[in-house]
Motif scaffolding. Sequence first.
Motif, PDB file in Angstrom:
ATOM      1  N   HIS A   1       0.869  -1.179   0.000  1.00 42.32           N
ATOM      2  CA  HIS A   1       0.000   0.000   0.000  1.00 42.32           C
ATOM      3  C   HIS A   1       0.906   1.229   0.000  1.00 42.32           C
ATOM      4  CE1 HIS A   1      -3.752  -2.022   1.973  1.00 42.32           C
ATOM      5  NE2 HIS A   1      -3.067  -2.894   1.253  1.00 42.32           N
ATOM      6  N   LEU A   2       0.727   2.107  -0.949  1.00 45.36           N
ATOM      7  CA  LEU A   2       1.493   3.359  -0.976  1.00 45.36           C
ATOM      8  C   LEU A   2       0.565   4.478  -0.519  1.00 45.36           C
ATOM      9  CD1 LEU A   2       3.384   2.969  -4.394  1.00 45.36           C
ATOM     10  CD2 LEU A   2       4.156   2.324  -2.089  1.00 45.36           C
ATOM     11  N   ALA A   3       0.915   5.128   0.601  1.00 45.96           N
ATOM     12  CA  ALA A   3       0.054   6.156   1.190  1.00 45.96           C
ATOM     13  C   ALA A   3       0.576   7.546   0.819  1.00 45.96           C
ATOM     14  CB  ALA A   3       0.014   5.990   2.707  1.00 45.96           C
ATOM     15  N   ALA A   4      -0.242   8.278   0.049  1.00 45.37           N
ATOM     16  CA  ALA A   4       0.205   9.576  -0.483  1.00 45.37           C
ATOM     17  C   ALA A   4       0.691  10.513   0.612  1.00 45.37           C
ATOM     18  CB  ALA A   4      -0.955  10.227  -1.257  1.00 45.37           C
ATOM     19  N   ARG A   5      -0.102  10.635   1.670  1.00 46.61           N
ATOM     20  CA  ARG A   5       0.237  11.655   2.686  1.00 46.61           C
ATOM     21  C   ARG A   5       1.419  11.267   3.564  1.00 46.61           C
ATOM     22  NH1 ARG A   5      -5.216  12.461   2.088  1.00 46.61           N
ATOM     23  NH2 ARG A   5      -5.863  10.956   3.679  1.00 46.61           N
ATOM     24  N   SER A   6       1.903  10.036   3.433  1.00 44.93           N
ATOM     25  CA  SER A   6       3.104   9.645   4.174  1.00 44.93           C
ATOM     26  C   SER A   6       4.376   9.815   3.341  1.00 44.93           C
ATOM     27  CB  SER A   6       3.000   8.191   4.638  1.00 44.93           C
ATOM     28  OG  SER A   6       2.035   8.080   5.670  1.00 44.93           O
ATOM     29  N   LEU A   7       4.241  10.287   2.095  1.00 48.95           N
ATOM     30  CA  LEU A   7       5.424  10.432   1.230  1.00 48.95           C
ATOM     31  C   LEU A   7       5.872  11.895   1.194  1.00 48.95           C
ATOM     32  CD1 LEU A   7       4.274   8.132  -1.698  1.00 48.95           C
ATOM     33  CD2 LEU A   7       6.250   7.737  -0.220  1.00 48.95           C
ATOM     34  N   ARG A   8       7.183  12.093   1.194  1.00 52.77           N
ATOM     35  CA  ARG A   8       7.741  13.446   1.217  1.00 52.77           C
ATOM     36  C   ARG A   8       7.586  14.120  -0.146  1.00 52.77           C
ATOM     37  NH1 ARG A   8      12.230  11.474   2.656  1.00 52.77           N
ATOM     38  NH2 ARG A   8      13.093  11.635   0.575  1.00 52.77           N
ATOM     39  N   ASP A   9       8.029  13.440  -1.185  1.00 48.93           N
ATOM     40  CA  ASP A   9       8.040  14.077  -2.503  1.00 48.93           C
ATOM     41  C   ASP A   9       8.120  13.036  -3.621  1.00 48.93           C
ATOM     42  OD1 ASP A   9      10.653  13.171  -2.345  1.00 48.93           O
ATOM     43  OD2 ASP A   9      11.476  15.152  -1.872  1.00 48.93           O
ATOM     44  N   ARG A  10       8.160  13.537  -4.846  1.00 48.24           N
ATOM     45  CA  ARG A  10       8.207  12.659  -6.024  1.00 48.24           C
ATOM     46  C   ARG A  10       9.460  11.802  -6.023  1.00 48.24           C
ATOM     47  NH1 ARG A  10       5.103  15.593 -10.340  1.00 48.24           N
ATOM     48  NH2 ARG A  10       6.448  14.617 -11.868  1.00 48.24           N
ATOM     49  N   ALA A  11      10.555  12.369  -5.547  1.00 46.75           N
ATOM     50  CA  ALA A  11      11.825  11.615  -5.559  1.00 46.75           C
ATOM     51  C   ALA A  11      11.721  10.393  -4.636  1.00 46.75           C
ATOM     52  CB  ALA A  11      12.979  12.520  -5.129  1.00 46.75           C
ATOM     53  N   GLU A  12      11.087  10.590  -3.467  1.00 49.69           N
ATOM     54  CA  GLU A  12      10.934   9.443  -2.560  1.00 49.69           C
ATOM     55  C   GLU A  12      10.047   8.378  -3.211  1.00 49.69           C
ATOM     56  OE1 GLU A  12       9.048  10.038   1.286  1.00 49.69           O
ATOM     57  OE2 GLU A  12       9.344   7.905   1.775  1.00 49.69           O
ATOM     58  N   LEU A  13       8.960   8.827  -3.850  1.00 48.23           N
ATOM     59  CA  LEU A  13       8.067   7.874  -4.532  1.00 48.23           C
ATOM     60  C   LEU A  13       8.834   7.108  -5.614  1.00 48.23           C
ATOM     61  CD1 LEU A  13       5.279   6.658  -5.119  1.00 48.23           C
ATOM     62  CD2 LEU A  13       4.828   8.620  -6.624  1.00 48.23           C
ATOM     63  N   ALA A  14       9.617   7.831  -6.406  1.00 50.61           N
ATOM     64  CA  ALA A  14      10.383   7.196  -7.496  1.00 50.61           C
ATOM     65  C   ALA A  14      11.331   6.135  -6.929  1.00 50.61           C
ATOM     66  CB  ALA A  14      11.169   8.257  -8.277  1.00 50.61           C
ATOM     67  N   GLU A  15      11.977   6.473  -5.823  1.00 49.32           N
ATOM     68  CA  GLU A  15      12.898   5.523  -5.196  1.00 49.32           C
ATOM     69  C   GLU A  15      12.169   4.226  -4.784  1.00 49.32           C
ATOM     70  OE1 GLU A  15      15.266   6.448  -1.414  1.00 49.32           O
ATOM     71  OE2 GLU A  15      15.587   8.195  -2.728  1.00 49.32           O
ATOM     72  N   HIS A  16      11.027   4.385  -4.116  1.00 53.18           N
ATOM     73  CA  HIS A  16      10.249   3.204  -3.702  1.00 53.18           C
ATOM     74  C   HIS A  16       9.843   2.372  -4.925  1.00 53.18           C
ATOM     75  CE1 HIS A  16      10.144   4.389   0.413  1.00 53.18           C
ATOM     76  NE2 HIS A  16       9.317   5.405   0.258  1.00 53.18           N
ATOM     77  N   LEU A  17       9.369   3.045  -5.970  1.00 52.30           N
ATOM     78  CA  LEU A  17       8.890   2.316  -7.153  1.00 52.30           C
ATOM     79  C   LEU A  17      10.037   1.580  -7.843  1.00 52.30           C
ATOM     80  CD1 LEU A  17       6.346   4.959  -8.502  1.00 52.30           C
ATOM     81  CD2 LEU A  17       5.795   2.726  -7.490  1.00 52.30           C
ATOM     82  N   ASP A  18      11.220   2.162  -7.857  1.00 47.56           N
ATOM     83  CA  ASP A  18      12.371   1.490  -8.467  1.00 47.56           C
ATOM     84  C   ASP A  18      12.767   0.254  -7.671  1.00 47.56           C
ATOM     85  OD1 ASP A  18      12.443   3.291 -10.504  1.00 47.56           O
ATOM     86  OD2 ASP A  18      14.102   4.489  -9.700  1.00 47.56           O
ATOM     87  N   ARG A  19      12.786   0.407  -6.343  1.00 47.67           N
ATOM     88  CA  ARG A  19      13.104  -0.757  -5.501  1.00 47.67           C
ATOM     89  C   ARG A  19      12.108  -1.877  -5.724  1.00 47.67           C
ATOM     90  NH1 ARG A  19      14.150   0.448   0.802  1.00 47.67           N
ATOM     91  NH2 ARG A  19      13.772  -1.791   0.903  1.00 47.67           N
ATOM     92  N   LEU A  20      10.821  -1.513  -5.787  1.00 48.79           N
ATOM     93  CA  LEU A  20       9.772  -2.521  -5.958  1.00 48.79           C
ATOM     94  C   LEU A  20       9.911  -3.225  -7.308  1.00 48.79           C
ATOM     95  CD1 LEU A  20       6.838  -0.521  -4.356  1.00 48.79           C
ATOM     96  CD2 LEU A  20       7.905  -2.615  -3.443  1.00 48.79           C
ATOM     97  N   ALA A  21      10.157  -2.440  -8.357  1.00 51.98           N
ATOM     98  CA  ALA A  21      10.300  -3.034  -9.691  1.00 51.98           C
ATOM     99  C   ALA A  21      11.477  -4.006  -9.695  1.00 51.98           C
ATOM    100  CB  ALA A  21      10.488  -1.929 -10.741  1.00 51.98           C
ATOM    101  N   ALA A  22      12.582  -3.604  -9.063  1.00 54.05           N
ATOM    102  CA  ALA A  22      13.772  -4.464  -9.020  1.00 54.05           C
ATOM    103  C   ALA A  22      13.490  -5.757  -8.258  1.00 54.05           C
ATOM    104  CB  ALA A  22      14.936  -3.715  -8.375  1.00 54.05           C
ATOM    105  N   ALA A  23      12.572  -5.699  -7.292  1.00 49.84           N
ATOM    106  CA  ALA A  23      12.236  -6.885  -6.493  1.00 49.84           C
ATOM    107  C   ALA A  23      11.184  -7.758  -7.183  1.00 49.84           C
ATOM    108  CB  ALA A  23      11.736  -6.457  -5.114  1.00 49.84           C
ATOM    109  N   GLY A  24      10.718  -7.315  -8.345  1.00 48.40           N
ATOM    110  CA  GLY A  24       9.724  -8.103  -9.070  1.00 48.40           C
ATOM    111  C   GLY A  24       8.292  -7.839  -8.626  1.00 48.40           C
TER     112      GLY A  24
END
Length: 288
Positions: free
Chosen positions: A79-102
Amino acid sequence: MDHLTDGAGEGGAGARTTLAALLADPRFEVAPTADVLDLASDLPAGATVTVTTTPRRGVAATVAAAEALAARGFAAVPHLAARSLRDRAELAEHLDRLAAAGVREVFVVGGDAREAAGQLPDGLALLRVMEELGRRPPRVGVPSYPDGHHRIDDDVLWADLRVKQFHADYTVTQLCFDADLVGRFAREARARGIDLPVIAGVPGVVDAARLLRLSVRIGVADAARFARSHRGTAGSLLRPGRHTPDELVAGLAAGAAAGADLAGLHLYTFNQVAPTVRWLSRARRAAA
Ligand SMILES: NC(=O)C1=CN([C@@H]2O[C@H](COP(=O)(O)OP(=O)(O)OC[C@H]3O[C@@H](n4cnc5c(N)ncnc54)[C@H](O)[C@@H]3O)[C@@H](O)[C@H]2O)C=CC1
Ligand SMILES: Nc1nc(=O)c2c([nH]1)NC[C@@H]1CN(c3ccc(C(=O)N[C@@H](CCC(=O)O)C(=O)O)cc3)CN21
Protein backbone atom coordinates in the motif's frame (compact mmCIF):
# COMPACT_ATOMS: atom_id res chain seq x y z
CA MET A 1 -11.43 -13.72 -12.58
CA ASP A 2 -13.32 -10.50 -13.19
CA HIS A 3 -16.89 -11.71 -12.85
CA LEU A 4 -17.91 -14.40 -10.43
CA THR A 5 -21.41 -14.84 -11.70
CA ASP A 6 -20.59 -16.04 -15.21
CA GLY A 7 -22.62 -19.17 -15.75
CA ALA A 8 -24.20 -19.03 -12.30
CA GLY A 9 -27.95 -18.75 -12.21
CA GLU A 10 -30.01 -17.06 -9.54
CA GLY A 11 -31.00 -18.79 -6.32
CA GLY A 12 -29.33 -21.37 -4.13
CA ALA A 13 -27.21 -23.24 -6.68
CA GLY A 14 -25.91 -19.97 -8.12
CA ALA A 15 -25.04 -18.65 -4.69
CA ARG A 16 -23.17 -21.86 -3.93
CA THR A 17 -21.17 -21.71 -7.15
CA THR A 18 -20.43 -18.09 -6.44
CA LEU A 19 -19.36 -18.79 -2.86
CA ALA A 20 -16.84 -21.37 -4.10
CA ALA A 21 -15.56 -18.88 -6.68
CA LEU A 22 -15.30 -16.11 -4.09
CA LEU A 23 -13.24 -18.35 -1.81
CA ALA A 24 -11.01 -19.70 -4.59
CA ASP A 25 -8.20 -17.13 -4.67
CA PRO A 26 -8.54 -14.37 -2.07
CA ARG A 27 -5.94 -11.70 -1.32
CA PHE A 28 -4.50 -11.55 2.21
CA GLU A 29 -3.71 -8.21 3.85
CA VAL A 30 -0.98 -7.92 6.52
CA ALA A 31 0.66 -5.09 8.46
CA PRO A 32 4.48 -4.87 8.13
CA THR A 33 5.33 -6.02 11.66
CA ALA A 34 8.77 -7.52 12.47
CA ASP A 35 7.31 -11.05 12.34
CA VAL A 36 5.53 -10.63 9.00
CA LEU A 37 7.63 -13.29 7.22
CA ASP A 38 6.87 -15.82 9.94
CA LEU A 39 3.18 -15.03 9.62
CA ALA A 40 3.35 -15.39 5.85
CA SER A 41 4.72 -18.93 6.15
CA ASP A 42 1.14 -20.00 6.96
CA LEU A 43 -0.17 -18.65 3.64
CA PRO A 44 -0.62 -20.74 0.47
CA ALA A 45 2.51 -20.68 -1.74
CA GLY A 46 2.42 -17.80 -4.22
CA ALA A 47 -0.58 -16.12 -2.58
CA THR A 48 -1.30 -12.44 -3.17
CA VAL A 49 -0.26 -10.60 0.02
CA THR A 50 -0.98 -6.90 0.43
CA VAL A 51 1.03 -4.88 2.96
CA THR A 52 -0.53 -1.88 4.75
CA THR A 53 1.11 1.46 5.45
CA THR A 54 0.59 3.22 8.78
CA PRO A 55 1.60 6.82 9.52
CA ARG A 56 3.76 5.52 12.38
CA ARG A 57 5.86 3.05 10.38
CA GLY A 58 5.85 4.93 7.07
CA VAL A 59 6.06 3.67 3.50
CA ALA A 60 9.68 2.42 3.73
CA ALA A 61 8.66 -0.36 6.16
CA THR A 62 5.91 -1.42 3.76
CA VAL A 63 8.26 -1.47 0.77
CA ALA A 64 10.87 -3.50 2.71
CA ALA A 65 8.23 -6.05 3.75
CA ALA A 66 6.96 -6.29 0.16
CA GLU A 67 10.51 -6.93 -1.11
CA ALA A 68 11.00 -9.71 1.44
CA LEU A 69 7.63 -11.30 0.63
CA ALA A 70 8.35 -11.16 -3.11
CA ALA A 71 11.70 -12.89 -2.45
CA ARG A 72 9.73 -15.71 -0.81
CA GLY A 73 7.60 -16.12 -3.93
CA PHE A 74 4.49 -14.23 -2.88
CA ALA A 75 2.71 -11.78 -5.16
CA ALA A 76 3.37 -8.81 -2.86
CA VAL A 77 1.20 -5.69 -3.12
CA PRO A 78 2.44 -2.76 -1.01
CA HIS A 79 0.00 0.00 0.00
CA LEU A 80 1.49 3.36 -0.98
CA ALA A 81 0.05 6.16 1.19
CA ALA A 82 0.21 9.58 -0.48
CA ARG A 83 0.24 11.65 2.69
CA SER A 84 3.10 9.64 4.17
CA LEU A 85 5.42 10.43 1.23
CA ARG A 86 7.74 13.45 1.22
CA ASP A 87 8.04 14.08 -2.50
CA ARG A 88 8.21 12.66 -6.02
CA ALA A 89 11.82 11.62 -5.56
CA GLU A 90 10.93 9.44 -2.56
CA LEU A 91 8.07 7.87 -4.53
CA ALA A 92 10.38 7.20 -7.50
CA GLU A 93 12.90 5.52 -5.20
CA HIS A 94 10.25 3.20 -3.70
CA LEU A 95 8.89 2.32 -7.15
CA ASP A 96 12.37 1.49 -8.47
CA ARG A 97 13.10 -0.76 -5.50
CA LEU A 98 9.77 -2.52 -5.96
CA ALA A 99 10.30 -3.03 -9.69
CA ALA A 100 13.77 -4.46 -9.02
CA ALA A 101 12.24 -6.88 -6.49
CA GLY A 102 9.72 -8.10 -9.07
CA VAL A 103 6.71 -6.42 -7.43
CA ARG A 104 4.19 -5.74 -10.19
CA GLU A 105 1.25 -4.30 -8.29
CA VAL A 106 0.60 -1.52 -5.74
CA PHE A 107 -2.46 -0.33 -3.80
CA VAL A 108 -2.73 3.47 -3.69
CA VAL A 109 -4.36 5.18 -0.68
CA GLY A 110 -4.43 8.71 0.68
CA GLY A 111 -3.27 7.41 4.03
CA ASP A 112 -4.27 8.07 7.61
CA ALA A 113 -1.76 10.88 8.22
CA ARG A 114 -3.81 13.98 9.12
CA GLU A 115 -1.53 16.30 7.16
CA ALA A 116 0.39 15.52 3.99
CA ALA A 117 4.09 15.05 4.70
CA GLY A 118 4.95 16.69 1.40
CA GLN A 119 3.79 17.14 -2.18
CA LEU A 120 1.16 14.41 -2.39
CA PRO A 121 -2.17 15.38 -0.80
CA ASP A 122 -4.27 12.37 -1.80
CA GLY A 123 -4.52 9.11 -3.69
CA LEU A 124 -5.30 10.69 -7.05
CA ALA A 125 -2.18 12.88 -6.88
CA LEU A 126 -0.07 9.78 -6.27
CA LEU A 127 -1.67 7.93 -9.19
CA ARG A 128 -0.94 10.84 -11.53
CA VAL A 129 2.65 11.28 -10.38
CA MET A 130 3.41 7.55 -10.84
CA GLU A 131 2.37 7.95 -14.48
CA GLU A 132 4.27 11.21 -14.97
CA LEU A 133 7.37 9.50 -13.61
CA GLY A 134 6.89 6.66 -16.13
CA ARG A 135 7.00 4.21 -13.21
CA ARG A 136 3.42 2.98 -12.92
CA PRO A 137 3.45 -0.73 -12.03
CA PRO A 138 1.42 -3.00 -14.35
CA ARG A 139 -1.44 -3.33 -11.84
CA VAL A 140 -2.84 -0.71 -9.47
CA GLY A 141 -5.71 -0.82 -6.96
CA VAL A 142 -7.61 1.88 -5.05
CA PRO A 143 -9.99 1.75 -2.05
CA SER A 144 -13.73 2.40 -2.05
CA TYR A 145 -16.34 2.84 0.66
CA PRO A 146 -19.69 0.95 0.64
CA ASP A 147 -20.41 2.35 4.11
CA GLY A 148 -19.20 5.87 3.40
CA HIS A 149 -16.18 7.46 5.07
CA HIS A 150 -16.24 9.08 8.49
CA ARG A 151 -14.50 12.22 7.25
CA ILE A 152 -15.14 12.37 3.50
CA ASP A 153 -18.51 13.20 1.85
CA ASP A 154 -20.11 10.57 -0.40
CA ASP A 155 -20.17 13.02 -3.32
CA VAL A 156 -16.42 13.52 -3.03
CA LEU A 157 -15.81 9.77 -2.78
CA TRP A 158 -17.86 9.02 -5.91
CA ALA A 159 -16.36 11.92 -7.90
CA ASP A 160 -12.87 10.77 -6.93
CA LEU A 161 -13.50 7.13 -7.80
CA ARG A 162 -14.85 8.15 -11.21
CA VAL A 163 -11.56 9.84 -12.01
CA LYS A 164 -9.39 7.22 -10.31
CA GLN A 165 -10.89 4.49 -12.50
CA PHE A 166 -8.87 5.81 -15.43
CA HIS A 167 -5.66 5.26 -13.45
CA ALA A 168 -6.49 2.01 -11.65
CA ASP A 169 -7.28 -1.63 -12.47
CA TYR A 170 -9.60 -2.56 -9.58
CA THR A 171 -11.00 -1.34 -6.28
CA VAL A 172 -11.08 -3.04 -2.85
CA THR A 173 -13.94 -2.12 -0.54
CA GLN A 174 -13.18 -0.77 2.93
CA LEU A 175 -13.94 -3.05 5.88
CA CYS A 176 -17.74 -3.30 5.92
CA PHE A 177 -19.86 -5.75 7.91
CA ASP A 178 -22.99 -5.54 5.79
CA ALA A 179 -23.04 -7.69 2.64
CA ASP A 180 -26.08 -5.83 1.29
CA LEU A 181 -24.23 -2.52 1.40
CA VAL A 182 -21.33 -4.02 -0.55
CA GLY A 183 -23.70 -5.42 -3.19
CA ARG A 184 -25.52 -2.10 -3.41
CA PHE A 185 -22.18 -0.30 -3.78
CA ALA A 186 -21.17 -2.54 -6.71
CA ARG A 187 -24.50 -1.86 -8.45
CA GLU A 188 -24.33 1.87 -7.85
CA ALA A 189 -20.77 2.03 -9.16
CA ARG A 190 -21.98 0.52 -12.46
CA ALA A 191 -24.96 2.89 -12.56
CA ARG A 192 -22.53 5.80 -12.15
CA GLY A 193 -20.36 4.63 -15.03
CA ILE A 194 -17.58 3.15 -12.90
CA ASP A 195 -16.44 -0.13 -14.43
CA LEU A 196 -13.59 -1.09 -12.10
CA PRO A 197 -13.72 -4.69 -10.86
CA VAL A 198 -14.93 -4.58 -7.24
CA ILE A 199 -13.05 -6.84 -4.80
CA ALA A 200 -14.97 -7.20 -1.53
CA GLY A 201 -12.89 -6.45 1.58
CA VAL A 202 -13.85 -8.64 4.56
CA PRO A 203 -12.29 -9.22 7.97
CA GLY A 204 -10.58 -12.56 8.53
CA VAL A 205 -10.86 -14.56 11.75
CA VAL A 206 -10.06 -11.92 14.33
CA ASP A 207 -10.50 -11.71 18.08
CA ALA A 208 -13.60 -9.55 18.58
CA ALA A 209 -12.01 -7.08 21.01
CA ARG A 210 -9.10 -6.55 18.63
CA LEU A 211 -11.46 -6.07 15.69
CA LEU A 212 -13.37 -3.35 17.56
CA ARG A 213 -10.15 -1.60 18.62
CA LEU A 214 -8.81 -1.57 15.06
CA SER A 215 -12.21 -0.54 13.66
CA VAL A 216 -12.08 2.54 15.88
CA ARG A 217 -8.58 3.33 14.63
CA ILE A 218 -9.48 3.12 10.94
CA GLY A 219 -12.77 4.97 11.27
CA VAL A 220 -15.34 2.19 10.83
CA ALA A 221 -16.38 1.83 14.48
CA ASP A 222 -19.97 2.94 13.83
CA ALA A 223 -20.31 0.21 11.23
CA ALA A 224 -18.88 -2.32 13.67
CA ARG A 225 -21.36 -1.33 16.38
CA PHE A 226 -24.21 -1.46 13.88
CA ALA A 227 -23.18 -4.97 12.87
CA ARG A 228 -23.23 -6.09 16.49
CA SER A 229 -26.78 -4.85 16.97
CA HIS A 230 -28.05 -6.65 13.85
CA ARG A 231 -27.97 -10.40 14.03
CA GLY A 232 -28.12 -11.99 10.64
CA THR A 233 -25.68 -9.85 8.67
CA ALA A 234 -22.69 -10.18 10.98
CA GLY A 235 -24.23 -11.39 14.19
CA SER A 236 -21.10 -13.05 15.54
CA LEU A 237 -19.22 -9.79 15.44
CA LEU A 238 -18.08 -8.43 18.78
CA ARG A 239 -19.74 -11.08 20.82
CA PRO A 240 -17.07 -12.45 23.10
CA GLY A 241 -14.65 -14.71 21.24
CA ARG A 242 -13.69 -14.69 17.62
CA HIS A 243 -15.37 -13.09 14.67
CA THR A 244 -15.62 -15.37 11.64
CA PRO A 245 -16.66 -14.02 8.25
CA ASP A 246 -18.95 -16.93 7.27
CA GLU A 247 -22.22 -15.03 7.26
CA LEU A 248 -20.72 -12.00 5.58
CA VAL A 249 -19.14 -14.06 2.79
CA ALA A 250 -22.33 -16.09 2.30
CA GLY A 251 -24.23 -12.80 2.01
CA LEU A 252 -21.76 -11.49 -0.57
CA ALA A 253 -22.10 -14.72 -2.59
CA ALA A 254 -25.89 -14.42 -2.54
CA GLY A 255 -25.65 -10.80 -3.69
CA ALA A 256 -23.23 -11.73 -6.48
CA ALA A 257 -25.47 -14.61 -7.61
CA ALA A 258 -28.33 -12.11 -7.77
CA GLY A 259 -26.34 -9.76 -10.01
CA ALA A 260 -23.95 -7.66 -7.92
CA ASP A 261 -20.71 -7.60 -9.91
CA LEU A 262 -18.01 -8.76 -7.47
CA ALA A 263 -14.57 -9.79 -8.72
CA GLY A 264 -13.13 -11.50 -5.65
CA LEU A 265 -12.32 -11.36 -1.95
CA HIS A 266 -9.74 -9.38 0.04
CA LEU A 267 -9.18 -10.69 3.57
CA TYR A 268 -8.19 -8.12 6.19
CA THR A 269 -6.26 -10.54 8.42
CA PHE A 270 -5.15 -7.94 11.01
CA ASN A 271 -2.14 -10.27 11.16
CA GLN A 272 -4.24 -13.17 12.47
CA VAL A 273 -2.99 -15.14 9.49
CA ALA A 274 -3.04 -18.75 10.72
CA PRO A 275 -6.65 -18.75 12.01
CA THR A 276 -7.79 -16.96 8.86
CA VAL A 277 -6.10 -19.55 6.61
CA ARG A 278 -7.61 -22.41 8.64
CA TRP A 279 -11.05 -20.80 8.32
CA LEU A 280 -10.59 -20.46 4.56
CA SER A 281 -9.81 -24.18 4.13
CA ARG A 282 -12.87 -25.10 6.14
CA ALA A 283 -15.13 -22.66 4.28
CA ARG A 284 -13.89 -23.96 0.91
CA ARG A 285 -14.64 -27.56 1.86
CA ALA A 286 -18.14 -26.56 2.98
CA ALA A 287 -18.77 -24.68 -0.29
CA ALA A 288 -17.43 -27.39 -2.61
N1 LIG B 1 -10.18 1.28 2.22
C1 LIG B 1 -8.99 0.87 2.49
O1 LIG B 1 -8.64 -0.29 2.29
C2 LIG B 1 -8.03 1.81 3.05
C3 LIG B 1 -8.40 3.09 3.37
N2 LIG B 1 -7.53 3.95 3.90
C4 LIG B 1 -7.91 5.30 4.34
O2 LIG B 1 -9.09 5.87 3.85
C5 LIG B 1 -8.96 7.29 3.70
C6 LIG B 1 -9.18 7.79 2.32
O3 LIG B 1 -8.21 7.27 1.47
P1 LIG B 1 -8.43 7.27 -0.09
O4 LIG B 1 -9.68 6.59 -0.42
O5 LIG B 1 -7.19 6.81 -0.73
O6 LIG B 1 -8.73 8.75 -0.36
P2 LIG B 1 -7.96 9.95 -1.03
O7 LIG B 1 -6.81 10.38 -0.25
O8 LIG B 1 -7.75 9.68 -2.45
O9 LIG B 1 -9.07 11.04 -0.84
C7 LIG B 1 -10.34 10.97 -1.49
C8 LIG B 1 -10.91 12.37 -1.52
O10 LIG B 1 -11.23 12.80 -0.22
C9 LIG B 1 -10.50 13.96 0.13
N3 LIG B 1 -10.08 13.80 1.52
C10 LIG B 1 -9.12 12.96 1.97
N4 LIG B 1 -9.03 13.01 3.30
C11 LIG B 1 -9.96 13.89 3.71
C12 LIG B 1 -10.39 14.38 4.96
N5 LIG B 1 -9.80 13.96 6.08
N6 LIG B 1 -11.39 15.26 5.00
C13 LIG B 1 -12.01 15.67 3.87
N7 LIG B 1 -11.65 15.27 2.64
C14 LIG B 1 -10.65 14.40 2.56
C15 LIG B 1 -9.35 13.99 -0.84
O11 LIG B 1 -8.86 15.29 -1.08
C16 LIG B 1 -9.94 13.40 -2.08
O12 LIG B 1 -10.70 14.34 -2.83
C17 LIG B 1 -7.61 7.58 4.19
O13 LIG B 1 -7.72 7.87 5.54
C18 LIG B 1 -6.90 6.28 3.89
O14 LIG B 1 -5.74 6.16 4.64
C19 LIG B 1 -6.26 3.51 4.10
C20 LIG B 1 -5.85 2.26 3.79
C21 LIG B 1 -6.71 1.31 3.25
N1 LIG C 1 -8.43 4.23 7.24
C1 LIG C 1 -7.89 3.03 7.03
N2 LIG C 1 -6.58 2.84 7.22
C2 LIG C 1 -6.02 1.64 7.03
O1 LIG C 1 -4.80 1.51 7.26
C3 LIG C 1 -6.84 0.57 6.58
C4 LIG C 1 -8.20 0.81 6.41
N3 LIG C 1 -8.70 2.04 6.62
N4 LIG C 1 -9.05 -0.17 6.07
C5 LIG C 1 -8.65 -1.50 5.93
C6 LIG C 1 -7.30 -1.80 6.33
C7 LIG C 1 -7.17 -2.27 7.76
N5 LIG C 1 -5.85 -1.89 8.12
C8 LIG C 1 -5.11 -2.38 9.20
C9 LIG C 1 -5.12 -1.76 10.41
C10 LIG C 1 -4.39 -2.26 11.47
C11 LIG C 1 -3.62 -3.42 11.35
C12 LIG C 1 -2.85 -4.00 12.46
O2 LIG C 1 -2.65 -5.18 12.53
N6 LIG C 1 -2.33 -3.20 13.34
C13 LIG C 1 -1.52 -3.67 14.46
C14 LIG C 1 -0.21 -2.94 14.51
C15 LIG C 1 0.48 -2.91 13.26
C16 LIG C 1 1.80 -2.24 13.38
O3 LIG C 1 2.42 -2.36 14.45
O4 LIG C 1 2.22 -1.60 12.42
C17 LIG C 1 -2.17 -3.38 15.77
O5 LIG C 1 -1.99 -4.18 16.68
O6 LIG C 1 -2.78 -2.33 15.89
C18 LIG C 1 -3.63 -4.04 10.12
C19 LIG C 1 -4.34 -3.52 9.07
C20 LIG C 1 -5.24 -1.23 7.02
N7 LIG C 1 -6.36 -0.70 6.28
